[in-house]
Design an enzyme around this catalytic site. Structure first.
Site, PDB file in Angstrom:
ATOM      1  N   ASP A 211      15.499  54.957  53.393  1.00  0.00           N
ATOM      2  CA  ASP A 211      15.295  56.391  53.582  1.00  0.00           C
ATOM      3  C   ASP A 211      14.753  56.672  55.002  1.00  0.00           C
ATOM      4  O   ASP A 211      15.176  57.611  55.663  1.00  0.00           O
ATOM      5  CB  ASP A 211      14.320  56.907  52.505  1.00  0.00           C
ATOM      6  CG  ASP A 211      14.254  58.415  52.492  1.00  0.00           C
ATOM      7  OD1 ASP A 211      15.322  59.054  52.383  1.00  0.00           O
ATOM      8  OD2 ASP A 211      13.149  58.960  52.619  1.00  0.00           O
ATOM      9  N   LYS A 215      16.348  58.798  58.231  1.00  0.00           N
ATOM     10  CA  LYS A 215      15.606  59.834  58.964  1.00  0.00           C
ATOM     11  C   LYS A 215      15.572  59.553  60.464  1.00  0.00           C
ATOM     12  O   LYS A 215      15.734  60.471  61.270  1.00  0.00           O
ATOM     13  CB  LYS A 215      14.181  59.957  58.406  1.00  0.00           C
ATOM     14  CG  LYS A 215      14.177  60.602  57.024  1.00  0.00           C
ATOM     15  CD  LYS A 215      12.792  60.600  56.420  1.00  0.00           C
ATOM     16  CE  LYS A 215      12.772  61.287  55.069  1.00  0.00           C
ATOM     17  NZ  LYS A 215      11.499  61.121  54.371  1.00  0.00           N
TER      18      LYS A 215
END
Ligand SMILES: NC(=O)c1ccc[n+]([C@@H]2O[C@H](COP(=O)([O-])OP(=O)(O)OC[C@H]3O[C@@H](n4cnc5c(N)ncnc54)[C@H](OP(=O)(O)O)[C@@H]3O)[C@@H](O)[C@H]2O)c1
Length: 349
Positions: A211, A215
Protein backbone atom coordinates in the site's frame (compact mmCIF):
# COMPACT_ATOMS: atom_id res chain seq x y z
CA UNK A 1 -23.08 14.27 -7.74
CA UNK A 2 -23.22 10.60 -8.71
CA UNK A 3 -21.77 8.56 -5.84
CA UNK A 4 -20.72 4.91 -5.88
CA UNK A 5 -19.86 3.47 -2.45
CA UNK A 6 -21.77 3.99 0.76
CA UNK A 7 -19.27 2.32 3.10
CA UNK A 8 -17.25 4.09 5.76
CA UNK A 9 -16.15 6.98 3.51
CA UNK A 10 -19.33 7.11 1.41
CA UNK A 11 -21.73 7.40 4.31
CA UNK A 12 -19.54 9.93 6.13
CA UNK A 13 -19.42 12.02 2.94
CA UNK A 14 -23.22 11.91 2.67
CA UNK A 15 -23.56 13.13 6.22
CA UNK A 16 -20.97 15.92 5.71
CA UNK A 17 -22.76 17.09 2.54
CA UNK A 18 -26.11 16.98 4.32
CA UNK A 19 -24.90 19.17 7.19
CA UNK A 20 -23.00 21.63 4.95
CA UNK A 21 -25.49 21.92 2.09
CA UNK A 22 -27.40 24.97 3.36
CA UNK A 23 -24.19 26.79 4.29
CA UNK A 24 -22.73 26.27 0.80
CA UNK A 25 -25.93 27.45 -0.81
CA UNK A 26 -26.10 30.57 1.34
CA UNK A 27 -22.41 31.53 1.44
CA UNK A 28 -21.01 30.24 -1.86
CA UNK A 29 -24.07 29.86 -4.05
CA UNK A 30 -23.24 26.18 -4.53
CA UNK A 31 -26.34 24.00 -4.75
CA UNK A 32 -25.17 20.43 -4.22
CA UNK A 33 -27.57 17.76 -5.37
CA UNK A 34 -27.06 14.03 -5.31
CA UNK A 35 -28.62 12.65 -8.46
CA UNK A 36 -27.47 9.03 -8.13
CA UNK A 37 -26.13 6.72 -5.43
CA UNK A 38 -25.05 3.07 -5.51
CA UNK A 39 -23.34 0.46 -3.43
CA UNK A 40 -22.58 -3.10 -4.53
CA UNK A 41 -26.22 -4.12 -3.92
CA UNK A 42 -28.54 -1.26 -4.81
CA UNK A 43 -28.72 1.97 -6.74
CA UNK A 44 -31.16 4.84 -7.07
CA UNK A 45 -31.48 8.08 -9.02
CA UNK A 46 -33.38 11.34 -8.95
CA UNK A 47 -32.45 14.00 -11.47
CA UNK A 48 -33.78 16.74 -9.17
CA UNK A 49 -31.69 15.47 -6.26
CA UNK A 50 -32.28 12.73 -3.70
CA UNK A 51 -33.27 13.62 -0.13
CA UNK A 52 -29.77 13.29 1.34
CA UNK A 53 -30.74 12.47 4.93
CA UNK A 54 -32.79 9.44 3.85
CA UNK A 55 -30.52 8.03 1.12
CA UNK A 56 -29.10 5.23 3.26
CA UNK A 57 -32.56 4.15 4.45
CA UNK A 58 -34.08 4.37 0.98
CA UNK A 59 -31.25 2.70 -0.95
CA UNK A 60 -32.40 -0.90 -0.23
CA UNK A 61 -35.68 0.02 -2.01
CA UNK A 62 -33.71 0.92 -5.12
CA UNK A 63 -32.80 -1.17 -8.17
CA UNK A 64 -30.23 -3.94 -8.17
CA UNK A 65 -26.82 -2.36 -8.55
CA UNK A 66 -24.87 -2.48 -11.79
CA UNK A 67 -21.83 -0.27 -12.35
CA UNK A 68 -22.38 -0.29 -16.10
CA UNK A 69 -26.03 0.71 -15.74
CA UNK A 70 -25.17 3.37 -13.15
CA UNK A 71 -22.71 5.02 -15.51
CA UNK A 72 -25.06 4.75 -18.52
CA UNK A 73 -27.85 6.33 -16.52
CA UNK A 74 -25.55 9.10 -15.30
CA UNK A 75 -24.46 9.92 -18.87
CA UNK A 76 -28.03 9.67 -20.23
CA UNK A 77 -29.23 12.17 -17.64
CA UNK A 78 -26.61 14.54 -19.07
CA UNK A 79 -26.96 16.95 -16.15
CA UNK A 80 -24.78 20.06 -16.19
CA UNK A 81 -21.79 20.17 -13.80
CA UNK A 82 -21.98 16.46 -12.96
CA UNK A 83 -19.28 14.93 -10.77
CA UNK A 84 -18.75 11.19 -10.39
CA UNK A 85 -17.42 10.01 -7.00
CA UNK A 86 -15.93 6.54 -6.64
CA UNK A 87 -15.88 5.78 -2.90
CA UNK A 88 -14.88 2.14 -3.33
CA UNK A 89 -11.61 0.20 -3.46
CA UNK A 90 -13.02 -1.69 -6.44
CA UNK A 91 -10.80 -2.45 -9.45
CA UNK A 92 -13.61 -2.62 -12.05
CA UNK A 93 -15.12 0.86 -11.55
CA UNK A 94 -11.89 2.68 -12.63
CA UNK A 95 -12.11 0.87 -16.00
CA UNK A 96 -15.02 3.24 -16.73
CA UNK A 97 -13.12 6.45 -15.86
CA UNK A 98 -12.15 7.20 -19.51
CA UNK A 99 -15.77 6.81 -20.58
CA UNK A 100 -16.91 9.12 -17.78
CA UNK A 101 -14.32 11.80 -18.55
CA UNK A 102 -15.15 11.53 -22.27
CA UNK A 103 -18.69 12.56 -21.32
CA UNK A 104 -17.29 15.72 -19.66
CA UNK A 105 -18.00 14.44 -16.15
CA UNK A 106 -15.31 15.18 -13.54
CA UNK A 107 -14.16 12.40 -11.20
CA UNK A 108 -13.26 12.53 -7.50
CA UNK A 109 -12.02 9.40 -5.78
CA UNK A 110 -10.18 8.03 -2.75
CA UNK A 111 -9.76 4.78 -4.75
CA UNK A 112 -6.03 4.30 -5.51
CA UNK A 113 -6.50 1.78 -8.31
CA UNK A 114 -6.37 4.20 -11.27
CA UNK A 115 -3.64 6.56 -10.09
CA UNK A 116 -1.35 3.65 -9.15
CA UNK A 117 -2.00 1.59 -12.31
CA UNK A 118 0.42 1.84 -15.26
CA UNK A 119 2.03 5.23 -15.82
CA UNK A 120 0.52 5.40 -19.31
CA UNK A 121 -2.97 5.00 -17.90
CA UNK A 122 -2.36 7.50 -15.09
CA UNK A 123 -1.07 10.02 -17.62
CA UNK A 124 -3.80 9.44 -20.18
CA UNK A 125 -6.55 9.94 -17.57
CA UNK A 126 -4.97 13.18 -16.41
CA UNK A 127 -4.43 14.32 -20.00
CA UNK A 128 -8.01 13.49 -20.94
CA UNK A 129 -9.35 15.51 -18.00
CA UNK A 130 -7.12 18.41 -19.03
CA UNK A 131 -8.20 18.25 -22.69
CA UNK A 132 -11.83 18.20 -21.63
CA UNK A 133 -11.25 21.05 -19.18
CA UNK A 134 -12.68 18.99 -16.35
CA UNK A 135 -11.10 17.48 -13.22
CA UNK A 136 -9.78 14.08 -12.20
CA UNK A 137 -9.00 14.50 -8.48
CA UNK A 138 -7.71 11.90 -6.05
CA UNK A 139 -6.19 13.92 -3.19
CA UNK A 140 -7.32 11.28 -0.67
CA UNK A 141 -5.23 8.55 -2.36
CA UNK A 142 -2.29 9.64 -0.18
CA UNK A 143 -2.54 10.88 3.41
CA UNK A 144 -6.38 10.90 3.45
CA UNK A 145 -7.52 14.52 3.87
CA UNK A 146 -4.04 16.04 4.17
CA UNK A 147 -3.31 18.50 1.34
CA UNK A 148 -0.36 16.59 -0.10
CA UNK A 149 -1.07 16.11 -3.82
CA UNK A 150 -2.49 19.62 -4.17
CA UNK A 151 0.65 21.03 -2.50
CA UNK A 152 2.93 19.12 -4.86
CA UNK A 153 0.85 20.33 -7.81
CA UNK A 154 1.03 23.93 -6.59
CA UNK A 155 4.83 23.66 -6.22
CA UNK A 156 5.17 22.22 -9.74
CA UNK A 157 2.80 24.76 -11.26
CA UNK A 158 4.75 27.64 -9.72
CA UNK A 159 7.95 26.38 -11.33
CA UNK A 160 9.54 24.68 -8.33
CA UNK A 161 11.15 21.27 -8.82
CA UNK A 162 10.59 18.40 -6.38
CA UNK A 163 14.01 16.86 -5.69
CA UNK A 164 13.23 14.49 -2.89
CA UNK A 165 10.30 13.22 -0.83
CA UNK A 166 10.52 11.24 2.39
CA UNK A 167 7.31 10.08 3.97
CA UNK A 168 5.52 7.93 6.49
CA UNK A 169 2.43 7.03 4.49
CA UNK A 170 0.79 4.22 6.43
CA UNK A 171 -1.34 5.05 9.45
CA UNK A 172 -1.12 1.49 10.72
CA UNK A 173 2.67 1.16 10.36
CA UNK A 174 3.05 4.63 11.86
CA UNK A 175 1.00 3.54 14.90
CA UNK A 176 2.94 0.28 15.21
CA UNK A 177 6.45 1.79 15.05
CA UNK A 178 5.55 4.91 17.06
CA UNK A 179 4.42 2.61 19.87
CA UNK A 180 6.97 -0.20 19.63
CA UNK A 181 9.20 0.21 22.68
CA UNK A 182 9.95 -3.45 23.39
CA UNK A 183 7.62 -3.66 26.39
CA UNK A 184 5.13 -5.58 24.23
CA UNK A 185 6.04 -8.24 21.67
CA UNK A 186 5.94 -6.89 18.12
CA UNK A 187 3.31 -9.46 17.05
CA UNK A 188 1.12 -8.51 20.02
CA UNK A 189 1.40 -4.82 19.13
CA UNK A 190 0.34 -5.59 15.54
CA UNK A 191 -2.61 -7.49 17.01
CA UNK A 192 -3.50 -4.48 19.18
CA UNK A 193 -3.30 -2.21 16.12
CA UNK A 194 -5.69 -4.56 14.36
CA UNK A 195 -8.09 -4.58 17.35
CA UNK A 196 -8.08 -0.77 17.40
CA UNK A 197 -9.00 -0.73 13.69
CA UNK A 198 -5.69 0.84 12.57
CA UNK A 199 -4.86 -2.01 10.20
CA UNK A 200 -6.81 -3.61 7.37
CA UNK A 201 -8.85 -6.63 8.53
CA UNK A 202 -5.94 -8.64 7.10
CA UNK A 203 -2.85 -6.83 8.52
CA UNK A 204 -0.64 -8.47 5.88
CA UNK A 205 -1.98 -5.84 3.47
CA UNK A 206 -0.34 -3.13 5.61
CA UNK A 207 2.76 -5.00 6.73
CA UNK A 208 3.80 -6.18 3.26
CA UNK A 209 4.42 -2.54 2.31
CA UNK A 210 2.45 -2.75 -0.97
CA UNK A 211 0.00 0.00 0.00
CA UNK A 212 2.90 2.33 0.82
CA UNK A 213 4.48 1.44 -2.55
CA UNK A 214 1.30 2.50 -4.34
CA UNK A 215 1.25 5.79 -2.42
CA UNK A 216 4.88 6.71 -3.15
CA UNK A 217 4.25 5.89 -6.83
CA UNK A 218 1.36 8.37 -6.88
CA UNK A 219 3.43 11.04 -5.07
CA UNK A 220 6.34 10.53 -7.45
CA UNK A 221 4.11 10.81 -10.51
CA UNK A 222 2.53 13.98 -9.15
CA UNK A 223 6.06 15.32 -8.66
CA UNK A 224 6.58 14.86 -12.40
CA UNK A 225 8.52 11.60 -12.62
CA UNK A 226 7.22 8.67 -14.73
CA UNK A 227 7.47 5.73 -12.35
CA UNK A 228 5.91 2.26 -12.35
CA UNK A 229 5.01 0.19 -9.29
CA UNK A 230 7.63 -2.40 -10.30
CA UNK A 231 10.35 0.29 -10.19
CA UNK A 232 9.89 0.77 -6.42
CA UNK A 233 12.53 -1.02 -4.35
CA UNK A 234 10.84 -2.56 -1.33
CA UNK A 235 12.92 -3.88 1.57
CA UNK A 236 10.48 -5.78 3.68
CA UNK A 237 11.30 -5.98 7.38
CA UNK A 238 9.51 -9.33 7.58
CA UNK A 239 10.41 -12.54 5.73
CA UNK A 240 8.20 -13.90 2.93
CA UNK A 241 7.19 -16.78 5.25
CA UNK A 242 4.96 -14.31 7.15
CA UNK A 243 2.96 -13.53 4.04
CA UNK A 244 2.86 -17.02 2.47
CA UNK A 245 0.22 -18.30 4.87
CA UNK A 246 -3.46 -19.01 4.31
CA UNK A 247 -5.11 -17.07 7.12
CA UNK A 248 -4.75 -14.09 9.45
CA UNK A 249 -4.43 -16.52 12.41
CA UNK A 250 -1.50 -18.30 10.75
CA UNK A 251 0.04 -14.91 9.91
CA UNK A 252 0.08 -13.98 13.60
CA UNK A 253 1.67 -17.32 14.51
CA UNK A 254 4.35 -16.76 11.87
CA UNK A 255 4.76 -13.12 12.93
CA UNK A 256 5.42 -14.16 16.54
CA UNK A 257 8.50 -16.10 15.33
CA UNK A 258 9.90 -12.68 14.30
CA UNK A 259 9.45 -11.04 17.72
CA UNK A 260 13.10 -11.66 18.62
CA UNK A 261 14.38 -10.27 15.31
CA UNK A 262 12.20 -7.16 15.67
CA UNK A 263 13.45 -6.62 19.23
CA UNK A 264 17.04 -6.84 17.98
CA UNK A 265 16.29 -4.17 15.36
CA UNK A 266 14.77 -1.98 18.06
CA UNK A 267 17.75 -2.47 20.38
CA UNK A 268 20.25 -1.59 17.65
CA UNK A 269 18.24 1.58 16.92
CA UNK A 270 18.25 2.43 20.63
CA UNK A 271 22.01 1.99 20.88
CA UNK A 272 22.23 4.59 18.12
CA UNK A 273 19.75 6.88 19.95
CA UNK A 274 17.43 6.31 17.02
CA UNK A 275 13.84 5.20 16.42
CA UNK A 276 12.37 2.82 13.84
CA UNK A 277 10.14 4.31 11.14
CA UNK A 278 8.74 2.75 7.95
CA UNK A 279 9.69 5.32 5.32
CA UNK A 280 8.95 5.71 1.63
CA UNK A 281 11.49 7.82 -0.17
CA UNK A 282 11.84 9.29 -3.65
CA UNK A 283 14.91 11.00 -4.97
CA UNK A 284 15.05 12.21 -8.59
CA UNK A 285 12.27 9.79 -9.50
CA UNK A 286 13.80 6.69 -7.82
CA UNK A 287 11.65 5.16 -5.07
CA UNK A 288 12.47 3.03 -2.07
CA UNK A 289 10.35 1.74 0.78
CA UNK A 290 12.01 0.37 3.89
CA UNK A 291 12.35 0.39 7.66
CA UNK A 292 14.81 3.07 8.81
CA UNK A 293 16.55 4.08 11.97
CA UNK A 294 15.89 7.78 12.36
CA UNK A 295 17.91 10.00 14.69
CA UNK A 296 16.74 12.95 16.76
CA UNK A 297 17.42 15.43 13.93
CA UNK A 298 14.95 13.64 11.65
CA UNK A 299 11.43 15.10 11.37
CA UNK A 300 10.15 11.52 11.71
CA UNK A 301 11.72 11.04 15.16
CA UNK A 302 8.91 12.77 17.04
CA UNK A 303 6.06 11.19 15.08
CA UNK A 304 3.21 10.05 17.35
CA UNK A 305 -0.13 8.18 17.20
CA UNK A 306 -0.94 7.03 13.66
CA UNK A 307 0.09 10.25 11.92
CA UNK A 308 1.36 10.45 8.36
CA UNK A 309 4.18 12.81 7.52
CA UNK A 310 5.47 13.95 4.14
CA UNK A 311 8.75 15.85 3.92
CA UNK A 312 9.28 17.58 0.58
CA UNK A 313 12.64 18.95 -0.63
CA UNK A 314 12.48 21.20 -3.67
CA UNK A 315 14.73 23.73 -5.40
CA UNK A 316 13.14 26.38 -3.17
CA UNK A 317 12.58 24.30 -0.02
CA UNK A 318 16.10 22.85 -0.06
CA UNK A 319 17.79 23.37 3.33
CA UNK A 320 14.59 23.45 5.29
CA UNK A 321 11.99 21.10 3.77
CA UNK A 322 8.26 21.60 3.54
CA UNK A 323 6.55 19.26 6.01
CA UNK A 324 2.93 18.09 6.00
CA UNK A 325 1.83 16.07 9.00
CA UNK A 326 -1.45 14.81 10.44
CA UNK A 327 -3.90 11.92 10.47
CA UNK A 328 -3.50 9.89 7.28
CA UNK A 329 -6.63 7.77 7.70
CA UNK A 330 -10.08 7.94 9.23
CA UNK A 331 -13.58 8.40 7.91
CA UNK A 332 -14.07 12.08 8.84
CA UNK A 333 -10.80 13.38 7.41
CA UNK A 334 -10.94 11.20 4.29
CA UNK A 335 -14.55 12.11 3.48
CA UNK A 336 -13.64 15.76 4.09
CA UNK A 337 -10.81 15.39 1.56
CA UNK A 338 -13.26 14.00 -1.01
CA UNK A 339 -15.69 16.82 -0.19
CA UNK A 340 -12.94 19.38 -0.57
CA UNK A 341 -12.08 18.01 -4.06
CA UNK A 342 -15.78 18.40 -4.95
CA UNK A 343 -15.82 22.01 -3.73
CA UNK A 344 -12.63 22.70 -5.70
CA UNK A 345 -14.40 21.50 -8.86
CA UNK A 346 -17.41 23.72 -8.22
CA UNK A 347 -15.03 26.68 -8.13
CA UNK A 348 -13.63 25.78 -11.56
CA UNK A 349 -17.08 25.71 -13.18
N1 LIG B 1 -11.08 4.34 5.52
C1 LIG B 1 -10.08 5.23 5.41
O1 LIG B 1 -9.57 5.79 6.40
C2 LIG B 1 -9.56 5.58 4.04
C3 LIG B 1 -8.52 6.53 3.92
C4 LIG B 1 -8.07 6.89 2.65
C5 LIG B 1 -8.63 6.29 1.54
N2 LIG B 1 -9.61 5.34 1.69
C6 LIG B 1 -10.16 4.72 0.49
O2 LIG B 1 -11.54 5.05 0.39
C7 LIG B 1 -12.22 4.03 -0.35
C8 LIG B 1 -13.45 3.59 0.42
O3 LIG B 1 -13.03 3.08 1.67
P1 LIG B 1 -14.09 2.63 2.79
O4 LIG B 1 -13.30 2.50 4.03
O5 LIG B 1 -15.28 3.50 2.74
O6 LIG B 1 -14.48 1.17 2.23
P2 LIG B 1 -15.77 0.31 2.64
O7 LIG B 1 -16.31 0.73 3.96
O8 LIG B 1 -15.37 -1.11 2.43
O9 LIG B 1 -16.88 0.72 1.55
C9 LIG B 1 -16.76 0.37 0.20
C10 LIG B 1 -18.06 0.69 -0.51
O10 LIG B 1 -17.89 0.37 -1.89
C11 LIG B 1 -19.03 -0.37 -2.33
N3 LIG B 1 -18.64 -1.20 -3.47
C12 LIG B 1 -17.64 -2.11 -3.54
N4 LIG B 1 -17.63 -2.68 -4.76
C13 LIG B 1 -18.65 -2.12 -5.46
C14 LIG B 1 -19.17 -2.30 -6.77
N5 LIG B 1 -18.64 -3.18 -7.61
N6 LIG B 1 -20.23 -1.55 -7.15
C15 LIG B 1 -20.79 -0.64 -6.30
N7 LIG B 1 -20.34 -0.43 -5.05
C16 LIG B 1 -19.29 -1.16 -4.64
C17 LIG B 1 -19.42 -1.19 -1.14
O11 LIG B 1 -20.75 -1.64 -1.31
P3 LIG B 1 -21.53 -2.45 -0.13
O12 LIG B 1 -21.92 -1.40 0.88
O13 LIG B 1 -22.70 -3.01 -0.86
O14 LIG B 1 -20.57 -3.47 0.37
C18 LIG B 1 -19.27 -0.14 -0.02
O15 LIG B 1 -20.42 0.66 0.04
C19 LIG B 1 -11.17 2.93 -0.58
O16 LIG B 1 -10.60 3.06 -1.86
C20 LIG B 1 -10.13 3.21 0.49
O17 LIG B 1 -8.84 2.74 0.14
C21 LIG B 1 -10.10 5.00 2.90
Amino acid sequence: LFIIGTGLIGKTLLSQIDSQRDYLLEHSGIDIRIAGVANSRYMMFNREGLEISSILNELPNGDTSSVEFFISRMTELNLPNSIFIDNTANAIIPIFYEKILQKNISIVTPNKVAASSSYDRYRSLNLLAKQKNIQFLYETNVGAGLPILSTIKALNDSGDRIQKIEAVLSGSLSFIFNNYDGSTDFSLLVNQAKEKGYTEPDPREDLNGKDVMRKIVILTREAGYPVELDDVVLSSFLPESCFNVDSVEEFFIELSTQDGAMLSLLNVARENNAKLRFIAAMESGKCQVSLHQVSEESPFYGLTSSDNMVVIYTDRYCDNPLVIRGPGAGAQVTAAGVFSDVIYITKTL
